[in-house]
Design a protein around this motif. Structure first.
Motif, PDB file in Angstrom:
ATOM      1  N   LEU A  83       0.829  -1.206   0.000  1.00  0.00           N
ATOM      2  CA  LEU A  83       0.000   0.000   0.000  1.00  0.00           C
ATOM      3  C   LEU A  83       0.870   1.265   0.000  1.00  0.00           C
ATOM      4  O   LEU A  83       0.579   2.236  -0.717  1.00  0.00           O
ATOM      5  CB  LEU A  83      -0.924  -0.002   1.211  1.00  0.00           C
ATOM      6  CG  LEU A  83      -2.001  -1.095   1.219  1.00  0.00           C
ATOM      7  CD1 LEU A  83      -2.762  -1.090   2.540  1.00  0.00           C
ATOM      8  CD2 LEU A  83      -2.965  -0.909   0.057  1.00  0.00           C
ATOM      9  N   ALA A  84       1.949   1.257   0.810  1.00  0.00           N
ATOM     10  CA  ALA A  84       2.832   2.426   0.844  1.00  0.00           C
ATOM     11  C   ALA A  84       3.523   2.635  -0.494  1.00  0.00           C
ATOM     12  O   ALA A  84       3.610   3.769  -1.003  1.00  0.00           O
ATOM     13  CB  ALA A  84       3.864   2.263   1.956  1.00  0.00           C
ATOM     14  N   SER A  86       2.518   1.583  -3.479  1.00  0.00           N
ATOM     15  CA  SER A  86       1.536   1.977  -4.489  1.00  0.00           C
ATOM     16  C   SER A  86       1.163   3.450  -4.355  1.00  0.00           C
ATOM     17  O   SER A  86       1.050   4.175  -5.359  1.00  0.00           O
ATOM     18  CB  SER A  86       0.284   1.107  -4.360  1.00  0.00           C
ATOM     19  OG  SER A  86       0.604  -0.267  -4.489  1.00  0.00           O
ATOM     20  N   THR A  87       0.991   3.892  -3.109  1.00  0.00           N
ATOM     21  CA  THR A  87       0.662   5.303  -2.890  1.00  0.00           C
ATOM     22  C   THR A  87       1.776   6.219  -3.381  1.00  0.00           C
ATOM     23  O   THR A  87       1.532   7.239  -4.047  1.00  0.00           O
ATOM     24  CB  THR A  87       0.396   5.548  -1.400  1.00  0.00           C
ATOM     25  OG1 THR A  87      -0.652   4.679  -0.961  1.00  0.00           O
ATOM     26  CG2 THR A  87       0.001   6.989  -1.145  1.00  0.00           C
ATOM     27  N   MET A  88       3.026   5.856  -3.079  1.00  0.00           N
ATOM     28  CA  MET A  88       4.147   6.673  -3.532  1.00  0.00           C
ATOM     29  C   MET A  88       4.253   6.671  -5.049  1.00  0.00           C
ATOM     30  O   MET A  88       4.523   7.712  -5.672  1.00  0.00           O
ATOM     31  CB  MET A  88       5.438   6.144  -2.894  1.00  0.00           C
ATOM     32  CG  MET A  88       6.691   6.878  -3.358  1.00  0.00           C
ATOM     33  SD  MET A  88       6.636   8.678  -3.101  1.00  0.00           S
ATOM     34  CE  MET A  88       6.554   8.761  -1.320  1.00  0.00           C
ATOM     35  N   VAL A  90       1.836   6.339  -7.258  1.00  0.00           N
ATOM     36  CA  VAL A  90       0.792   7.192  -7.829  1.00  0.00           C
ATOM     37  C   VAL A  90       1.174   8.665  -7.689  1.00  0.00           C
ATOM     38  O   VAL A  90       0.966   9.472  -8.610  1.00  0.00           O
ATOM     39  CB  VAL A  90      -0.559   6.888  -7.145  1.00  0.00           C
ATOM     40  CG1 VAL A  90      -1.611   7.894  -7.580  1.00  0.00           C
ATOM     41  CG2 VAL A  90      -1.019   5.468  -7.483  1.00  0.00           C
ATOM     42  N   GLN A  91       1.753   9.023  -6.540  1.00  0.00           N
ATOM     43  CA  GLN A  91       2.185  10.409  -6.351  1.00  0.00           C
ATOM     44  C   GLN A  91       3.289  10.786  -7.337  1.00  0.00           C
ATOM     45  O   GLN A  91       3.260  11.872  -7.943  1.00  0.00           O
ATOM     46  CB  GLN A  91       2.687  10.594  -4.909  1.00  0.00           C
ATOM     47  CG  GLN A  91       1.626  10.406  -3.846  1.00  0.00           C
ATOM     48  CD  GLN A  91       0.524  11.464  -3.923  1.00  0.00           C
ATOM     49  OE1 GLN A  91       0.771  12.615  -4.292  1.00  0.00           O
ATOM     50  NE2 GLN A  91      -0.690  11.070  -3.588  1.00  0.00           N
ATOM     51  N   TRP A 110      13.597   6.880  -3.468  1.00  0.00           N
ATOM     52  CA  TRP A 110      12.599   6.154  -2.680  1.00  0.00           C
ATOM     53  C   TRP A 110      13.071   4.737  -2.357  1.00  0.00           C
ATOM     54  O   TRP A 110      12.947   4.273  -1.214  1.00  0.00           O
ATOM     55  CB  TRP A 110      11.279   6.130  -3.426  1.00  0.00           C
ATOM     56  CG  TRP A 110      10.224   5.256  -2.814  1.00  0.00           C
ATOM     57  CD1 TRP A 110       9.754   4.073  -3.294  1.00  0.00           C
ATOM     58  CD2 TRP A 110       9.511   5.491  -1.593  1.00  0.00           C
ATOM     59  NE1 TRP A 110       8.805   3.551  -2.463  1.00  0.00           N
ATOM     60  CE2 TRP A 110       8.625   4.410  -1.399  1.00  0.00           C
ATOM     61  CE3 TRP A 110       9.539   6.510  -0.650  1.00  0.00           C
ATOM     62  CZ2 TRP A 110       7.782   4.324  -0.318  1.00  0.00           C
ATOM     63  CZ3 TRP A 110       8.690   6.420   0.448  1.00  0.00           C
ATOM     64  CH2 TRP A 110       7.828   5.339   0.603  1.00  0.00           C
ATOM     65  N   ALA A 132       7.688  -1.713   0.080  1.00  0.00           N
ATOM     66  CA  ALA A 132       7.383  -0.334  -0.293  1.00  0.00           C
ATOM     67  C   ALA A 132       8.351   0.170  -1.347  1.00  0.00           C
ATOM     68  O   ALA A 132       7.975   0.967  -2.226  1.00  0.00           O
ATOM     69  CB  ALA A 132       7.435   0.565   0.946  1.00  0.00           C
ATOM     70  N   ALA A 136       6.864   0.207  -5.779  1.00  0.00           N
ATOM     71  CA  ALA A 136       6.809   1.422  -6.595  1.00  0.00           C
ATOM     72  C   ALA A 136       7.450   1.193  -7.958  1.00  0.00           C
ATOM     73  O   ALA A 136       6.936   1.654  -8.989  1.00  0.00           O
ATOM     74  CB  ALA A 136       7.499   2.572  -5.854  1.00  0.00           C
ATOM     75  N   PHE A 151      -3.025   4.484 -12.006  1.00  0.00           N
ATOM     76  CA  PHE A 151      -3.856   4.210 -10.835  1.00  0.00           C
ATOM     77  C   PHE A 151      -4.462   2.811 -10.909  1.00  0.00           C
ATOM     78  O   PHE A 151      -4.454   2.061  -9.919  1.00  0.00           O
ATOM     79  CB  PHE A 151      -4.951   5.259 -10.718  1.00  0.00           C
ATOM     80  CG  PHE A 151      -5.862   5.022  -9.550  1.00  0.00           C
ATOM     81  CD1 PHE A 151      -5.467   5.350  -8.265  1.00  0.00           C
ATOM     82  CD2 PHE A 151      -7.127   4.458  -9.726  1.00  0.00           C
ATOM     83  CE1 PHE A 151      -6.307   5.126  -7.185  1.00  0.00           C
ATOM     84  CE2 PHE A 151      -7.962   4.229  -8.652  1.00  0.00           C
ATOM     85  CZ  PHE A 151      -7.553   4.569  -7.380  1.00  0.00           C
ATOM     86  N   ALA A 154      -1.939   0.199 -10.136  1.00  0.00           N
ATOM     87  CA  ALA A 154      -1.727   0.052  -8.697  1.00  0.00           C
ATOM     88  C   ALA A 154      -2.842  -0.774  -8.061  1.00  0.00           C
ATOM     89  O   ALA A 154      -2.598  -1.627  -7.198  1.00  0.00           O
ATOM     90  CB  ALA A 154      -1.635   1.430  -8.049  1.00  0.00           C
TER      91      ALA A 154
END
Length: 727
Positions: A83-84, A86-88, A90-91, A110, A132, A136, A151, A154
């Motif tokens: 989750l971490a 994937s969030t990074m 997308v950002q 990262w 994490a 990414a 998105f 992810a």
């Protein structure tokens, strides 16, 4: 006669068969569970028409462990890391989706940050940082060509990973489960029996130095391993979760016991080597009385009922202790002892009494495990890890440089398989950051990838076109997964097994729409091997953790634990000091594998640090307990002298040399002299004389500084040798 002969012949085979069931039998059960979980996940992923079923199977390969608690813990942290990551991703895609250069640069940073986090924690929590980091890359690199689908990519990766986690946990928990909580109970119960035998033998006749060091290394490793088991059982067993505070307390109290006994053992060895042995003759009854209490537990598992009985015996022993000590003291005084003999007597009995108190606390906590709720559950002194900053920095720098160099190569050459090379580099450097030898781990993974390429080529272009149906597909995939799982279950070959399973699934596992392209296949595996070889080179060149510089830094960290004992706040200091010292020692011993002299030197430093550091903590506690009374206010010079001694010890352990050693010895002598000048240097009752305890701990610190076996003694020896050579 024939029947007896037949039984005699078959007995060794029965023993070998039972040993096989205990070792390889468990391994084959684990292999069968891996196959079942992998094929179940693969079938569901194909039926659900997920974009990349191989990701779900790779999740099973990475998550599956022999014990179900380990699977739960690893799955939990893998999901968090996914989750971490994937969030990074997308950002980063939202910020730099139109320009690959800043995207790849931020991705390298990262991955480096996550690799540093993995090196910092060194347990299942580190796995969240690993995931994490390369999640990414796993999602972002294929999405660079189509940023608008980042998105959804992810979302699909999270669903595929969640499917693998669900299947792995269900299979591990439902089919022939191997419980981590059962392993922890067995380790916990058996450990005290072995240590009781170690204490009994040490109090009777002492241990040879080599055996003493080897046993202490084993108990250090068990304390670190038990902390890992405790963190795993929280995910598996509700009853163990309700006892988490007591389990944490048990490990802390066991470390305190080992420190007390090590100090007592070292002092007894010094007394045995210094005739005349009048003090030892008076000590023998006290040692024998504690031996008789512990003899019942030696070489036996300490169950809950035995722990309760041990607590009662130790309490009875403590109640009888003061009058016996007064009697032995009177016997010693009849012979007109010297000041040194009197100090040796009081110091040894103080250490023996404190050892019995620690044993009593441990027995009470162990017996309290029988209750679901107990007052001893209230424990707020957790195990504290300590990782050297240079090791964390090295892991982060290696990961950033590797991913950055691979990204630059891809941008400059436009190699179609460059994205795979970056992805594999990120995976390899992240996984190897948790290993003590990243160069060896990366090289083994490269060897496993070569095997995966050979197996994958044969299966993709020879076998797959000739089979039909999912059962036959599972049949041809099973041998590769069996070999990979077996290799990964062996510590020496774990890298080969991980590389074989992981990258066979990544490069040769069929998707719903399979492509048969030999040139693409060869390029993909070539990029994987190149990426791993670069990771191996980086692990050998860029701040390798198993090199000499790291041993020196860890040794310095170990010595600075004395500074921590002197300057840190007194609240929760004991358990933090114990756990950090052993954690640093365990890291140094692991990184110095194959260097016995280095391991022995670091172990000797650990003994000195624990002995002096623990004595300093006790001194600080005694000073805090002494009331501010007019009779003491007139003689506060001894408190000032102890502070001066603390500053001298700080200089000594930061920079151990002859000058600082002599200053520290002189400071300890002055502190002992100041304590003797007070109005009440000795009281009639052994356990109610705080100044005697202060003097005893000061004397113990002095004997540690004068110990010829201590690494501190090498400072004076080296200096004298240099002076003689110069003359």
């Amino acid at each position: 006669m024939n029947l007896a002969l037949q039984r005699l012949i078959t007995l060794p085979w029965r023993r070998e068969y039972q040993a096989w069931l205990r070792s390889d039998g468990v391994t084959w059960v684990y292999i069968a569970k891996v196959l079942l979980a992998a094929f179940t996940t693969y079938w569901l992923a194909l039926r659900l028409e997920l974009p990349q079923p191989r990701i779900a199977v790779i999740t099973v390969v990475l998550v599956m462990q022999p014990q179900s608690g380990q699977v739960f813990a690893k799955s939990f942290y893998r999901l968090l890391g996914t989750l971490a990551g994937s969030t990074m991703m997308v950002q980063l895609m939202a910020l730099f989706g139109q320009d690959s250069v800043p995207f790849l640069g931020c991705l390298a940073l990262w991955v480096g940050l996550c690799a540093a986090g993995a090196a910092r924690f060194r347990n299942f929590r580190a796995y969240a940082f690993v995931l994490a980091g390369y999640t990414a890359a796993l999602i972002g690199l294929p999405a660079l060509a189509h940023p608008e689908g980042a998105f959804m990519a992810a979302v699909w990766r999270v669903l595929e990973i969640a499917l693998g986690i669900a299947c792995a946990t269900v299979v591990s928990a439902a089919i022939l489960p191997q419980s981590a909580s059962a392993a922890m109970r067995n380790t916990l119960f058996q450990r005290f029996g072995r240590y009781a035998r170690f204490v009994v033998d040490g109090l009777r006749a002492g241990h040879p130095q080599s055996a003493f060091e080897a046993c202490n290394l084993q108990f250090v490793a068990e304390a670190i391993g038990l902390e890992g088991l405790r963190s795993v059982t929280l995910f598996e067993d509700p009853s163990m979760r309700r006892r988490n505070g007591r389990l944490n307390r048990l490990n802390s109290e066991f470390m305190a016991i080992t420190t007390r006994f090590n100090a007592l053992h070292q002092l007894l060895e010094r007394l045995r080597s210094q005739p005349p042995q009048r003090v030892l003759q008076q000590l023998e009854p006290g040692l024998a009385s504690l031996v008789s209490v512990l003899e019942h537990c030696a070489d036996h598992a300490l169950n809950l009922e035995d722990a309760a009985r041990l607590a009662l015996r130790l309490e009875h022993w403590k109640n009888q202790w003061p009058p016996l000590v007064r009697q032995w003291r009177r016997t010693l005084e009849e012979g007109g002892p010297s000041d040194a003999e009197r100090l040796d007597f009081h110091t040894t009995f103080e250490l023996l009494y404190r050892l019995a108190c620690e044993l009593h606390n441990y027995a009470l906590t162990h017996a309290s495990l029988a209750d679901h709720n107990h007052v001893r559950e209230q424990w707020e002194e957790p195990f504290v890890n300590r990782t050297h900053g240079m090791a964390v920095l090295g892991a982060g720098v290696r990961a950033t440089l590797v991913v950055g160099l691979m990204s630059a190569w891809w941008v400059l050459t436009a190699w179609p398989s460059g994205a795979t090379m970056i992805l594999v580099s990120a995976i390899t450097v992240a996984l190897s950051s948790m290993n003590a030898n990243p160069w060896r781990m990366s090289l083994q993974m490269a060897g496993g990838t070569l095997l995966a390429a050979l197996f994958g080529f044969v299966e993709t272009f020879v076998i797959y076109p000739r089979i039909d149906g999912f059962p036959l597909l599972c049949l041809v995939l099973a041998p590769v997964l069996v070999v990979g799982t077996f290799l990964s279950s062996r510590a020496r070959w774990a890298g080969y097994g991980l590389g074989l399973m992981l990258f066979f699934c990544m490069g040769a596992l069929p998707d719903n729409l399979t492509r048969y392209d030999p040139s693409l296949f060869i390029n993909e595996y070539l990029s994987m091997v190149i990426g791993m070889l670069l990771c191996a080179a980086a692990g050998a060149i860029i701040l390798p953790p198993n090199s000499r510089w790291m041993w020196r830094h860890l040794e310095a960290d170990l010595r600075r634990q004395v500074v921590f004992a002197i300057s840190a706040p007194l609240a929760r200091l004991g358990s933090s000091f114990e756990s950090q010292t052993r954690d640093v020692m365990h890291q140094a011993d692991t990184l110095a594998a194959g260097q016995p002299e280095v391991q022995r030197q670091v172990l000797r430093w650990m003994f000195v640090v624990l002995e002096i550091g623990h004595a300093i903590i006790e001194l600080r506690r005694e000073q805090a307990l002494l009331p501010v009374h007019p009779s003491y206010a007139e003689h506060r010079a001894w408190r000032v002298s102890i502070r001066v001694m603390g500053r001298s010890l700080i200089r000594l352990f930061i920079q151990p040399d002859t000058r600082n050693l002599r200053r520290s010895q002189a400071a300890v002598e002055r502190a002992i002299g100041r304590v003797r000048q007070t109005e009440e240097p000795f009281a009639s009752h052994f356990d109610t004389s705080p100044l005697r305890r202060v003097e005893s701990y000061l004397h113990f610190i002095r004997t540690c500084l004068l110990d010829p076996q201590s690494p501190l003694a090498a400072c004076g020896t080296k200096a004298r040798g240099d002076a003689a050579h110069a003359a």
